[in-house]
Design a protein around this motif. Structure first.
Motif, PDB file in Angstrom:
ATOM      1  N   PHE A   7     -90.476  -9.656 -35.115  1.00 40.11           N
ATOM      2  CA  PHE A   7     -90.871  -8.273 -34.848  1.00 40.11           C
ATOM      3  C   PHE A   7     -91.761  -7.727 -35.960  1.00 40.11           C
ATOM      4  CE2 PHE A   7     -90.051  -3.767 -35.681  1.00 40.11           C
ATOM      5  CZ  PHE A   7     -90.580  -3.228 -34.526  1.00 40.11           C
ATOM      6  N   ILE A   8     -91.369  -7.937 -37.217  1.00 39.44           N
ATOM      7  CA  ILE A   8     -92.152  -7.432 -38.350  1.00 39.44           C
ATOM      8  C   ILE A   8     -93.533  -8.076 -38.384  1.00 39.44           C
ATOM      9  CG2 ILE A   8     -92.292  -7.430 -40.883  1.00 39.44           C
ATOM     10  CD1 ILE A   8     -90.462  -5.299 -39.698  1.00 39.44           C
ATOM     11  N   PHE A   9     -93.619  -9.366 -38.122  1.00 39.84           N
ATOM     12  CA  PHE A   9     -94.913 -10.046 -38.131  1.00 39.84           C
ATOM     13  C   PHE A   9     -95.836  -9.493 -37.042  1.00 39.84           C
ATOM     14  CE2 PHE A   9     -97.679 -13.427 -36.514  1.00 39.84           C
ATOM     15  CZ  PHE A   9     -98.454 -13.626 -37.648  1.00 39.84           C
ATOM     16  N   ILE A  10     -95.323  -9.362 -35.823  1.00 36.59           N
ATOM     17  CA  ILE A  10     -96.145  -8.845 -34.722  1.00 36.59           C
ATOM     18  C   ILE A  10     -96.542  -7.396 -34.978  1.00 36.59           C
ATOM     19  CG2 ILE A  10     -96.126  -8.254 -32.260  1.00 36.59           C
ATOM     20  CD1 ILE A  10     -94.411 -10.732 -31.804  1.00 36.59           C
ATOM     21  N   PHE A  11     -95.604  -6.604 -35.502  1.00 37.46           N
ATOM     22  CA  PHE A  11     -95.898  -5.207 -35.797  1.00 37.46           C
ATOM     23  C   PHE A  11     -96.991  -5.082 -36.855  1.00 37.46           C
ATOM     24  CE2 PHE A  11     -95.112  -1.304 -38.248  1.00 37.46           C
ATOM     25  CZ  PHE A  11     -95.296  -0.381 -37.244  1.00 37.46           C
ATOM     26  N   ALA A  12     -96.884  -5.854 -37.936  1.00 35.46           N
ATOM     27  CA  ALA A  12     -97.886  -5.796 -39.005  1.00 35.46           C
ATOM     28  C   ALA A  12     -99.252  -6.249 -38.496  1.00 35.46           C
ATOM     29  CB  ALA A  12     -97.446  -6.658 -40.181  1.00 35.46           C
ATOM     30  N   LEU A  13     -99.285  -7.276 -37.681  1.00 38.63           N
ATOM     31  CA  LEU A  13    -100.550  -7.766 -37.129  1.00 38.63           C
ATOM     32  C   LEU A  13    -101.196  -6.716 -36.225  1.00 38.63           C
ATOM     33  CD1 LEU A  13    -102.501 -10.180 -36.792  1.00 38.63           C
ATOM     34  CD2 LEU A  13    -101.142 -10.829 -34.808  1.00 38.63           C
ATOM     35  N   LEU A  14    -100.413  -6.112 -35.339  1.00 42.94           N
ATOM     36  CA  LEU A  14    -100.960  -5.106 -34.437  1.00 42.94           C
ATOM     37  C   LEU A  14    -101.386  -3.838 -35.182  1.00 42.94           C
ATOM     38  CD1 LEU A  14     -98.576  -5.471 -31.378  1.00 42.94           C
ATOM     39  CD2 LEU A  14    -100.957  -6.197 -31.550  1.00 42.94           C
ATOM     40  N   LEU A  15    -100.631  -3.456 -36.211  1.00 37.22           N
ATOM     41  CA  LEU A  15    -101.017  -2.294 -36.999  1.00 37.22           C
ATOM     42  C   LEU A  15    -102.331  -2.548 -37.744  1.00 37.22           C
ATOM     43  CD1 LEU A  15    -100.268   0.557 -37.871  1.00 37.22           C
ATOM     44  CD2 LEU A  15     -98.997  -0.446 -39.775  1.00 37.22           C
ATOM     45  N   PHE A  16    -102.497  -3.766 -38.274  1.00 37.99           N
ATOM     46  CA  PHE A  16    -103.751  -4.123 -38.939  1.00 37.99           C
ATOM     47  C   PHE A  16    -104.921  -4.065 -37.963  1.00 37.99           C
ATOM     48  CE2 PHE A  16    -106.872  -7.435 -39.905  1.00 37.99           C
ATOM     49  CZ  PHE A  16    -107.365  -6.940 -41.118  1.00 37.99           C
ATOM     50  N   LEU A  17    -104.735  -4.603 -36.762  1.00 40.09           N
ATOM     51  CA  LEU A  17    -105.808  -4.576 -35.762  1.00 40.09           C
ATOM     52  C   LEU A  17    -106.139  -3.154 -35.329  1.00 40.09           C
ATOM     53  CD1 LEU A  17    -104.839  -7.659 -33.580  1.00 40.09           C
ATOM     54  CD2 LEU A  17    -106.728  -7.473 -35.209  1.00 40.09           C
ATOM     55  N   PHE A  18    -105.121  -2.312 -35.209  1.00 44.61           N
ATOM     56  CA  PHE A  18    -105.345  -0.908 -34.864  1.00 44.61           C
ATOM     57  C   PHE A  18    -106.146  -0.204 -35.959  1.00 44.61           C
ATOM     58  CE2 PHE A  18    -103.840   3.530 -35.134  1.00 44.61           C
ATOM     59  CZ  PHE A  18    -104.317   3.992 -33.930  1.00 44.61           C
ATOM     60  N   GLN A  19    -105.796  -0.450 -37.213  1.00 46.59           N
ATOM     61  CA  GLN A  19    -106.522   0.158 -38.329  1.00 46.59           C
ATOM     62  C   GLN A  19    -107.970  -0.323 -38.371  1.00 46.59           C
ATOM     63  OE1 GLN A  19    -105.710   2.364 -40.780  1.00 46.59           O
ATOM     64  NE2 GLN A  19    -103.771   2.769 -39.763  1.00 46.59           N
ATOM     65  N   LEU A  20    -108.172  -1.605 -38.136  1.00 41.13           N
ATOM     66  CA  LEU A  20    -109.517  -2.171 -38.140  1.00 41.13           C
ATOM     67  C   LEU A  20    -110.365  -1.570 -37.023  1.00 41.13           C
ATOM     68  CD1 LEU A  20    -111.341  -4.372 -39.450  1.00 41.13           C
ATOM     69  CD2 LEU A  20    -110.555  -5.875 -37.625  1.00 41.13           C
ATOM     70  N   PHE A  21    -109.810  -1.511 -35.807  1.00 41.15           N
ATOM     71  CA  PHE A  21    -110.543  -0.986 -34.655  1.00 41.15           C
ATOM     72  C   PHE A  21    -110.848   0.501 -34.818  1.00 41.15           C
ATOM     73  CE2 PHE A  21    -110.646   0.710 -30.271  1.00 41.15           C
ATOM     74  CZ  PHE A  21    -111.777   0.050 -29.836  1.00 41.15           C
TER      75      PHE A  21
END
Length: 75
Positions: A7-21
């Motif tokens: 959960f933490i890995f997927i959450f961190a990855l999606l949050l990074f992609l959201f910040q980038l976009f």
């Protein structure tokens, strides 16, 4: 404990992609206002308004990460 790390890995990855976009979109649509720069004698930096978009995006990412991790662990 395995569920938590997934959960933490997927959450961190999606949050990074959201910040980038969102950063890319803000950069693309930024238009400087030169009129305010020439007439303003105050050298202070003016920041944008705070919105609830970051909170809503984070909650959406956390929900998606939770359901994604549950789906991955079922398989």
């Amino acid at each position: 404990m395995k569920k938590y790390f997934i959960f933490i890995f997927i959450f961190a990855l999606l949050l990074f992609l959201f910040q980038l976009f969102s950063g890319l979109l803000l950069t693309m649509f930024y238009t400087p206002n030169f009129y305010l720069q020439k007439t303003s004698s105050d050298p202070a930096t003016i920041f944008g308004k705070s919105t609830t978009m970051y909170l809503l995006g984070t909650l959406l990412i956390a929900s998606f990460a939770y359901f994604s991790s549950q789906k991955l662990l079922k398989n």
